[in-house]
Every structure is written in structure tokens, then in C-alpha cells.
Design a protein around this motif. Structure first.
Motif, PDB file in Angstrom:
ATOM      1  N   ASP A  91       0.656  -0.859  -0.028  1.00 44.71           N
ATOM      2  CA  ASP A  91      -0.057   0.037  -0.011  1.00 44.71           C
ATOM      3  C   ASP A  91       1.595   1.320   0.039  1.00 44.71           C
ATOM      4  O   ASP A  91       1.875   1.590   1.242  1.00 44.71           O
ATOM      5  N   VAL A  92       1.067   2.168  -1.211  1.00 45.18           N
ATOM      6  CA  VAL A  92       1.572   3.196  -1.507  1.00 45.18           C
ATOM      7  C   VAL A  92       1.315   4.382  -0.125  1.00 45.18           C
ATOM      8  O   VAL A  92       2.134   5.075   0.538  1.00 45.18           O
ATOM      9  N   ASN A  93       0.277   3.990   0.391  1.00 45.88           N
ATOM     10  CA  ASN A  93      -0.142   5.372   1.720  1.00 45.88           C
ATOM     11  C   ASN A  93       0.512   4.814   2.611  1.00 45.88           C
ATOM     12  O   ASN A  93       1.139   5.465   3.509  1.00 45.88           O
ATOM     13  N   GLU A  94       0.864   3.568   2.400  1.00 46.99           N
ATOM     14  CA  GLU A  94       1.403   3.452   4.495  1.00 46.99           C
ATOM     15  C   GLU A  94       1.975   3.453   4.040  1.00 46.99           C
ATOM     16  O   GLU A  94       2.998   3.852   4.793  1.00 46.99           O
ATOM     17  N   ILE A  95       3.002   3.184   3.225  1.00 42.87           N
ATOM     18  CA  ILE A  95       4.543   4.117   3.089  1.00 42.87           C
ATOM     19  C   ILE A  95       4.690   5.446   3.436  1.00 42.87           C
ATOM     20  O   ILE A  95       5.625   5.467   4.289  1.00 42.87           O
ATOM     21  N   ASN A  96       4.169   5.941   3.106  1.00 40.14           N
ATOM     22  CA  ASN A  96       3.788   7.549   3.320  1.00 40.14           C
ATOM     23  C   ASN A  96       3.883   7.626   4.053  1.00 40.14           C
ATOM     24  O   ASN A  96       4.689   8.807   4.510  1.00 40.14           O
ATOM     25  N   ARG A  97       2.584   7.254   4.718  1.00 41.18           N
ATOM     26  CA  ARG A  97       2.282   7.421   6.098  1.00 41.18           C
ATOM     27  C   ARG A  97       3.611   7.032   7.169  1.00 41.18           C
ATOM     28  O   ARG A  97       3.844   7.751   8.046  1.00 41.18           O
ATOM     29  N   GLU A  98       4.178   5.729   6.934  1.00 40.85           N
ATOM     30  CA  GLU A  98       5.382   5.803   7.887  1.00 40.85           C
ATOM     31  C   GLU A  98       6.562   6.860   7.819  1.00 40.85           C
ATOM     32  O   GLU A  98       7.210   7.456   8.584  1.00 40.85           O
ATOM     33  N   THR A  99       7.108   7.179   6.759  1.00 40.22           N
ATOM     34  CA  THR A  99       8.117   8.008   5.671  1.00 40.22           C
ATOM     35  C   THR A  99       8.063   9.039   6.782  1.00 40.22           C
ATOM     36  O   THR A  99       8.510   9.951   7.325  1.00 40.22           O
ATOM     37  N   ILE A 100       6.345   9.928   6.513  1.00 36.91           N
ATOM     38  CA  ILE A 100       6.190  10.841   7.611  1.00 36.91           C
ATOM     39  C   ILE A 100       6.762  11.083   9.071  1.00 36.91           C
ATOM     40  O   ILE A 100       6.773  11.246   9.615  1.00 36.91           O
ATOM     41  N   ALA A 101       6.035   9.879   8.924  1.00 37.04           N
ATOM     42  CA  ALA A 101       5.959   9.459  10.329  1.00 37.04           C
ATOM     43  C   ALA A 101       7.664   9.709  11.450  1.00 37.04           C
ATOM     44  O   ALA A 101       7.947  10.026  12.695  1.00 37.04           O
ATOM     45  N   LEU A 102       8.014   9.038  10.520  1.00 34.46           N
ATOM     46  CA  LEU A 102      10.308   8.832  10.760  1.00 34.46           C
ATOM     47  C   LEU A 102      10.852  10.049  10.600  1.00 34.46           C
ATOM     48  O   LEU A 102      11.665  10.718  11.236  1.00 34.46           O
ATOM     49  N   LEU A 103      10.002  10.953   9.785  1.00 38.07           N
ATOM     50  CA  LEU A 103      10.372  12.696   9.445  1.00 38.07           C
ATOM     51  C   LEU A 103       9.642  13.220  10.539  1.00 38.07           C
ATOM     52  O   LEU A 103      10.048  14.432  10.600  1.00 38.07           O
ATOM     53  N   ARG A 104       8.955  13.039  11.395  1.00 37.67           N
ATOM     54  CA  ARG A 104       8.393  14.221  12.197  1.00 37.67           C
ATOM     55  C   ARG A 104       8.524  15.344  13.510  1.00 37.67           C
ATOM     56  O   ARG A 104       8.862  16.157  12.858  1.00 37.67           O
ATOM     57  N   GLY A 105      10.017  14.094  13.677  1.00 35.09           N
ATOM     58  CA  GLY A 105      10.276  15.207  14.247  1.00 35.09           C
ATOM     59  C   GLY A 105      11.189  15.902  13.619  1.00 35.09           C
ATOM     60  O   GLY A 105      11.546  17.592  14.257  1.00 35.09           O
ATOM     61  N   GLU A 106      12.185  16.193  12.613  1.00 38.78           N
ATOM     62  CA  GLU A 106      12.127  16.921  11.349  1.00 38.78           C
ATOM     63  C   GLU A 106      11.873  18.663  10.986  1.00 38.78           C
ATOM     64  O   GLU A 106      11.520  19.176  10.932  1.00 38.78           O
ATOM     65  N   THR A 107      10.152  17.610  10.830  1.00 32.86           N
ATOM     66  CA  THR A 107       9.409  18.503  10.297  1.00 32.86           C
ATOM     67  C   THR A 107       8.867  19.602  11.527  1.00 32.86           C
ATOM     68  O   THR A 107       8.877  20.737  11.121  1.00 32.86           O
ATOM     69  N   VAL A 108       8.510  19.191  12.817  1.00 31.69           N
ATOM     70  CA  VAL A 108       8.737  20.041  14.186  1.00 31.69           C
ATOM     71  C   VAL A 108       9.670  20.914  14.019  1.00 31.69           C
ATOM     72  O   VAL A 108       9.782  21.721  14.029  1.00 31.69           O
ATOM     73  N   ARG A 109      10.812  20.199  14.074  1.00 33.18           N
ATOM     74  CA  ARG A 109      11.992  21.324  14.203  1.00 33.18           C
ATOM     75  C   ARG A 109      12.228  22.498  13.297  1.00 33.18           C
ATOM     76  O   ARG A 109      12.527  23.244  13.560  1.00 33.18           O
ATOM     77  N   TYR A 110      11.343  22.516  11.975  1.00 31.22           N
ATOM     78  CA  TYR A 110      12.309  22.897  11.337  1.00 31.22           C
ATOM     79  C   TYR A 110      10.752  23.883  10.583  1.00 31.22           C
ATOM     80  O   TYR A 110      10.028  24.900   9.993  1.00 31.22           O
ATOM     81  N   ASN A 111       9.448  23.614  11.743  1.00 32.06           N
ATOM     82  CA  ASN A 111       7.995  24.508  11.629  1.00 32.06           C
ATOM     83  C   ASN A 111       8.270  24.407  10.191  1.00 32.06           C
ATOM     84  O   ASN A 111       6.874  25.034   9.560  1.00 32.06           O
ATOM     85  N   ILE A 112       7.815  22.979   9.663  1.00 37.50           N
ATOM     86  CA  ILE A 112       7.210  22.907   8.426  1.00 37.50           C
ATOM     87  C   ILE A 112       5.881  21.857   8.404  1.00 37.50           C
ATOM     88  O   ILE A 112       5.795  21.025   9.515  1.00 37.50           O
ATOM     89  N   SER A 113       5.264  22.206   8.383  1.00 42.22           N
ATOM     90  CA  SER A 113       3.615  21.708   8.083  1.00 42.22           C
ATOM     91  C   SER A 113       3.659  20.876   6.892  1.00 42.22           C
ATOM     92  O   SER A 113       4.434  21.382   5.876  1.00 42.22           O
ATOM     93  N   VAL A 114       2.664  19.426   7.367  1.00 41.49           N
ATOM     94  CA  VAL A 114       2.638  18.019   6.204  1.00 41.49           C
ATOM     95  C   VAL A 114       1.488  18.115   6.127  1.00 41.49           C
ATOM     96  O   VAL A 114       0.514  17.891   7.054  1.00 41.49           O
ATOM     97  N   ARG A 115       0.637  17.960   4.846  1.00 37.72           N
ATOM     98  CA  ARG A 115      -0.553  17.914   4.244  1.00 37.72           C
ATOM     99  C   ARG A 115      -0.273  16.867   3.331  1.00 37.72           C
ATOM    100  O   ARG A 115       0.076  16.897   2.522  1.00 37.72           O
TER     101      ARG A 115
END
Length: 183
Positions: free
Chosen positions: A36-60
Motif C-alpha cells: 500500500d503506497v499510502n502506508e509507505i508515505n504515512r510511515e515515512t512521514i512519521a519517521l521524519l516528524r521530528g525534522e518537520t517539527v524542528r523546522y516548523n514545516i507543516s505536512v499536508r
């Protein structure tokens, strides 16, 4: 406005390096499974959540609910997703203003799944969109110039395609298409 400045790393033998990387994908039997491609996307977003929070990046995300599955190597496809998302984070981390990462999936014609990763980063001039996939070409001060080349090789080994759409202003979008799993 910041611009990605393009430069080449110091290649030892670019043809031999790319050939070696490509042969790794061809020689090793890919671990093929229904994914499921969406599952890969969700897993990767979760793995990189710390970096997006660190740089104040919103994820849509705009992940199609009825997306057909694909057949492929989960680890390799997650490596591609991670590379594209990290590139977007790095393109946005020092820009002023809105920092948004958008990940979209959809079914497209000819039994293909399309995934798009867009950012509001420093931009990728349209004339560099294809050049970004050449070995040892990088827009990062400390980049190797191999991440996008390797990602493209992985997608091609899965029967798909990876390309970029540059922008004359801020942001860039990377698209990948993969064939759907046989019914």
C-alpha cells in the motif's frame, strides 16, 4: 529569495558509479510483495516528524482512499520516499515564510499510481529539473549528488518513472509513478 545553486561534486568515474549502483538493483532479487503506497508515505512521514517539527514545516497529505496496491520492495520504496521528503525538508528549513510539505497520491490512467511530493522551499529552476537526476549533480553544499539518481534507479527497477517539475519561484515538485499490482 533563496535559490538552489547547482554544482557538481567531484566525480571519480560517474559512469562506473552509476553502473555499479544500477547493477546492485538488477542483480539482487527484489523482495517483491504487495504494498500500500499510502502506508509507505504515512510511515515515512512519521519517521521524519521530528525534522518537520524542528523546522516548523507543516505536512499536508492528500492520499487517495481507493488507491490500488503495487508490487515492490518495501525497503527500497521507503528509501525513495525518505529521500524525497528529506530533500524537501532541507530545501525549506532556512526559508522565510510558509514552509509546507505536501504529499499526494492518486490513481492515474494506464494502471498507474502517482505520488507527488511538493514543497515551498528555495525552488528548483525548470532548466535543472532533469539535470537534478544526473550522477554527482547536487544543489546542496554538502550533498553527494547520488540520492535522486539512486531513487530514480529504484523506481525504474519497479517499472515506474521519477521526475521533477521545477519552479521559477519557490518550491519544487517530484512525481513518481508505479504500476499497480495485477488483480
Amino acid at each position: 529569495m533563496l535559490k538552489r545553486s547547482a554544482h557538481r561534486t567531484n566525480p571519480i568515474d560517474s559512469a562506473a558509479s552509476v553502473s555499479g549502483i544500477r547493477s546492485q538493483f538488477e542483480r539482487s532479487a527484489l523482495s517483491r510483495e504487495v504494498i500500500d503506497v499510502n502506508e509507505i508515505n504515512r510511515e515515512t512521514i512519521a519517521l521524519l516528524r521530528g525534522e518537520t517539527v524542528r523546522y516548523n514545516i507543516s505536512v499536508r497529505t492528500e492520499l487517495a482512499a481507493d488507491l490500488p496496491q503495487i508490487v515492490g520492495d518495501r525497503v527500497q520504496l521507503q528509501q525513495v520516499a525518505m529521500n524525497l521528503i528529506i530533500n524537501s525538508i532541507e530545501a525549506m528549513k532556512d526559508v522565510d515564510g510558509i514552509r509546507e510539505l505536501a504529499i499526494k497520491s492518486q490513481r492515474v490512467e494506464k494502471e498507474q499510481v502517482l505520488v507527488s511530493v511538493s514543497d515551498t522551499g528555495v525552488g528548483l529552476p525548470p532548466k535543472l529539473a532533469e539535470q537534478a537526476f544526473e550522477p554527482f549533480f547536487t544543489t546542496k553544499p554538502h550533498g553527494t549528488g547520488m540520492g535522486l539518481r539512486v531513487s530514480r534507479s529504484i523506481i525504474e527497477s519497479h517499472g515506474g518513472r521519477l521526475w521533477a517539475v521545477g519552479s521559477s519561484g519557490r518550491g519544487a515538485t517530484f512525481h513518481l509513478s508505479l504500476p499497480t499490482a495485477p488483480c
